[in-house]
Design a protein around this motif. Structure first.
Motif, PDB file in Angstrom:
ATOM      1  N   ARG A   1       6.365 -90.767  24.266  1.00 17.58           N
ATOM      2  CA  ARG A   1       6.804 -90.376  25.609  1.00 17.58           C
ATOM      3  C   ARG A   1       8.242 -90.829  25.838  1.00 17.58           C
ATOM      4  O   ARG A   1       8.681 -91.869  25.332  1.00 17.58           O
ATOM      5  CB  ARG A   1       5.905 -91.017  26.662  1.00 17.58           C
ATOM      6  N   LYS A   2       8.938 -90.047  26.641  1.00 18.62           N
ATOM      7  CA  LYS A   2      10.298 -90.389  27.002  1.00 18.62           C
ATOM      8  C   LYS A   2      10.297 -91.312  28.219  1.00 18.62           C
ATOM      9  O   LYS A   2       9.360 -91.318  29.014  1.00 18.62           O
ATOM     10  CB  LYS A   2      11.101 -89.126  27.292  1.00 18.62           C
TER      11      LYS A   2
ATOM     12  N   LYS B   1       9.938 -92.316  39.565  1.00 17.74           N
ATOM     13  CA  LYS B   1      10.279 -91.663  38.302  1.00 17.74           C
ATOM     14  C   LYS B   1      10.036 -92.559  37.083  1.00 17.74           C
ATOM     15  O   LYS B   1      10.053 -92.068  35.955  1.00 17.74           O
ATOM     16  CB  LYS B   1      11.736 -91.201  38.323  1.00 17.74           C
ATOM     17  N   TYR B   2       9.802 -93.832  37.308  1.00 20.17           N
ATOM     18  CA  TYR B   2       9.529 -94.747  36.186  1.00 20.17           C
ATOM     19  C   TYR B   2       8.036 -94.896  35.902  1.00 20.17           C
ATOM     20  O   TYR B   2       7.652 -95.727  35.072  1.00 20.17           O
ATOM     21  CB  TYR B   2      10.134 -96.120  36.487  1.00 20.17           C
TER      22      TYR B   2
ATOM     23  N   CYS C   1      17.244 -89.498  34.548  1.00 26.31           N
ATOM     24  CA  CYS C   1      16.256 -88.807  35.391  1.00 26.31           C
ATOM     25  C   CYS C   1      16.807 -88.722  36.810  1.00 26.31           C
ATOM     26  O   CYS C   1      17.227 -89.739  37.380  1.00 26.31           O
ATOM     27  CB  CYS C   1      14.923 -89.539  35.380  1.00 26.31           C
TER      28      CYS C   1
ATOM     29  N   CYS D   1      12.815 -93.022  31.465  1.00 28.43           N
ATOM     30  CA  CYS D   1      14.034 -92.875  32.253  1.00 28.43           C
ATOM     31  C   CYS D   1      14.943 -94.094  32.071  1.00 28.43           C
ATOM     32  O   CYS D   1      14.472 -95.220  31.872  1.00 28.43           O
ATOM     33  CB  CYS D   1      13.699 -92.701  33.730  1.00 28.43           C
TER      34      CYS D   1
ATOM     35  N   GLN E   1       3.720 -86.880  31.759  1.00 32.17           N
ATOM     36  CA  GLN E   1       3.830 -86.332  30.405  1.00 32.17           C
ATOM     37  C   GLN E   1       2.450 -86.214  29.758  1.00 32.17           C
ATOM     38  O   GLN E   1       2.283 -86.426  28.565  1.00 32.17           O
ATOM     39  CB  GLN E   1       4.743 -87.210  29.546  1.00 32.17           C
TER      40      GLN E   1
ATOM     41  N   TYR F   1      10.359 -97.862  26.746  1.00 39.76           N
ATOM     42  CA  TYR F   1      10.202 -97.953  28.203  1.00 39.76           C
ATOM     43  C   TYR F   1      10.843 -99.235  28.732  1.00 39.76           C
ATOM     44  O   TYR F   1      10.699-100.332  28.160  1.00 39.76           O
ATOM     45  CB  TYR F   1       8.722 -97.942  28.553  1.00 39.76           C
TER      46      TYR F   1
ATOM     47  N   LYS G   1      15.016 -86.682  39.288  1.00 43.05           N
ATOM     48  CA  LYS G   1      13.946 -86.406  40.252  1.00 43.05           C
ATOM     49  C   LYS G   1      13.319 -87.695  40.760  1.00 43.05           C
ATOM     50  O   LYS G   1      13.368 -88.744  40.090  1.00 43.05           O
ATOM     51  CB  LYS G   1      12.884 -85.515  39.614  1.00 43.05           C
TER      52      LYS G   1
ATOM     53  N   THR H   1      10.044 -87.902  41.755  1.00 42.33           N
ATOM     54  CA  THR H   1       8.581 -87.843  41.617  1.00 42.33           C
ATOM     55  C   THR H   1       8.146 -88.530  40.331  1.00 42.33           C
ATOM     56  O   THR H   1       8.980 -88.946  39.510  1.00 42.33           O
ATOM     57  CB  THR H   1       8.111 -86.378  41.607  1.00 42.33           C
ATOM     58  N   TYR H   2       6.847 -88.633  40.170  1.00 42.55           N
ATOM     59  CA  TYR H   2       6.308 -89.259  38.966  1.00 42.55           C
ATOM     60  C   TYR H   2       6.711 -88.458  37.722  1.00 42.55           C
ATOM     61  O   TYR H   2       6.738 -87.221  37.736  1.00 42.55           O
ATOM     62  CB  TYR H   2       4.780 -89.333  39.026  1.00 42.55           C
ATOM     63  N   PHE H   3       7.013 -89.177  36.656  1.00 42.84           N
ATOM     64  CA  PHE H   3       7.412 -88.550  35.397  1.00 42.84           C
ATOM     65  C   PHE H   3       6.149 -88.377  34.538  1.00 42.84           C
ATOM     66  O   PHE H   3       5.859 -89.168  33.660  1.00 42.84           O
ATOM     67  CB  PHE H   3       8.448 -89.420  34.682  1.00 42.84           C
TER      68      PHE H   3
END
Length: 343
Positions: free
Chosen positions: A204-205, A280-281, A187, A207, A195, A293, A189, A191-193
């Motif tokens: 969910r994926k 991003k996490y 990842c 980072c 989904q 995760y 970016k 910002t917040y990831f």
């Protein structure tokens, strides 16, 4: 007065004498009744006889002891009475009715419990809490965590710090680069990831967070994590809260310092990979959907600790919506530990 008048007068006088005689008789009868009543009252207040005072006669007579053979016979008769065809004091019809009643009762209770459980499971989601309007700010944990929050060792004594290095190695094993490349995605970016647009049950994926990013505290360059040199490393992690967005758009910063005492005894510190928890996490979607995760970690290396000093170190989370000075919860937004490094 003639003879006839004298006779009549005598008769009347005699009859008069006779009519007055019953009055004394009535008095005698009246007194006699009173005497009888007094005698009855006296009889009631008379002292008890010796036989009446013998309480032994009123005691319950002891039941004669039965022999073992009699007890066995009674038990056999209770279990099965051949004369009345009763088992344990009940006939076959009575036992059938009892068993039928309890079977129906427990079937009803089981059905009611199953129905309530079905309604409960149907009304809630296994992926997120139904009510999540009061989310507490996150706490913080640290590694190594073996003997409470106390790190004390001598750099020259391998046995004193080996347990800390082993604990760090076990903690970082899921963060190995190969495992992160296989399970998670890179990842870029900041910002917040988010989904939330995926199906509720969809996985969910996550980072990647590689172990090599921790530099001197990764255990790859120094397998002893700095303990053999008197420059120990610790790992800090923010607690997982499902759906929580920390910092309100800005990364959460981490600071460490001396809680009590002069700050110079702690010396310089180094943070890896950064002194922040990147957005991003987050958010975390729970273990059912965020299977792979990996929580981000901030490693702190103490490079200038004064030897022989017992230092109370406190590391805090800093950012919007963070509470790090709670008087009742020592782990809310901060963690405190003692650090003592010997030569």
């Amino acid at each position: 007065m003639g003879v006839t008048e004298r006779y009549v007068t005598g008769v009347l006088m005699g009859s008069g004498m006779r009519t007055t005689s019953p009055e004394p008789h009535k008095v005698i009868l009246k007194h006699g009744q009173e005497l009888e009543e007094e005698q009855e009252e006296l009889a009631e207040h008379q002292p008890l006889e010796q036989e009446d005072l013998n309480f032994e006669r009123w005691k319950r007579r002891p039941i004669p002891k039965r022999t073992l053979h009699q007890k066995i016979d009674d038990l056999k008769t209770y279990l099965w009475n051949a004369e009345t065809n009763e088992f344990m004091g009940r006939s076959g019809k009575s036992w059938s009715l009892i068993l039928l009643f309890y079977a129906a009762l427990y079937l009803f209770l089981a059905a009611m419990f199953g129905g309530c459980l079905f309604c409960l499971m149907w009304s809630i989601s296994p992926y997120h809490p139904t009510f999540n309007d009061r989310v507490m700010p996150p706490g913080m944990t640290m590694a190594p965590h073996l003997e409470g929050h106390e790190i004390a060792f001598n750099a020259s004594d391998r046995k004193s710090w080996r347990k800390y290095a082993r604990s760090m190695e076990e903690y970082l094993r899921p963060y190995n680069d190969a495992a992160q490349q296989r399970k998670n995605i890179p990842c870029d970016k900041e910002t917040y990831f988010m989904q939330d647009d995926l199906d509720e049950a969809a996985e969910r994926k996550a980072c990647q967070f590689k172990r090599s990013w921790l530099g001197q505290c990764s255990g790859l360059q120094d397998a002893n994590f700095g303990y053999s040199q008197g420059m120990p490393c610790i790992l800090l992690r923010m607690n997982r809260i499902l759906g929580y967005l920390p910092g309100q758009g800005k990364p959460i910063n981490v600071t460490c310092g001396v809680k009590k005492g002069p700050p110079e005894v702690l010396g310089k510190m180094e943070f890896f990979p950064k002194s922040i928890f990147e957005n991003k996490y987050y958010p975390y979607y729970g273990k059912l959907r965020h299977v792979n995760y990996s929580s981000p970690v901030v490693a702190v290396r103490f490079t200038g600790v004064q030897q022989g000093a017992n230092i109370q170190v406190q590391c805090k989370l800093n950012g919007k919506g963070i509470i790090n000075d709670s008087p009742t919860d020592r782990y809310l937004g901060s963690v405190t530990f003692s650090l003592e490094v010997g030569a």
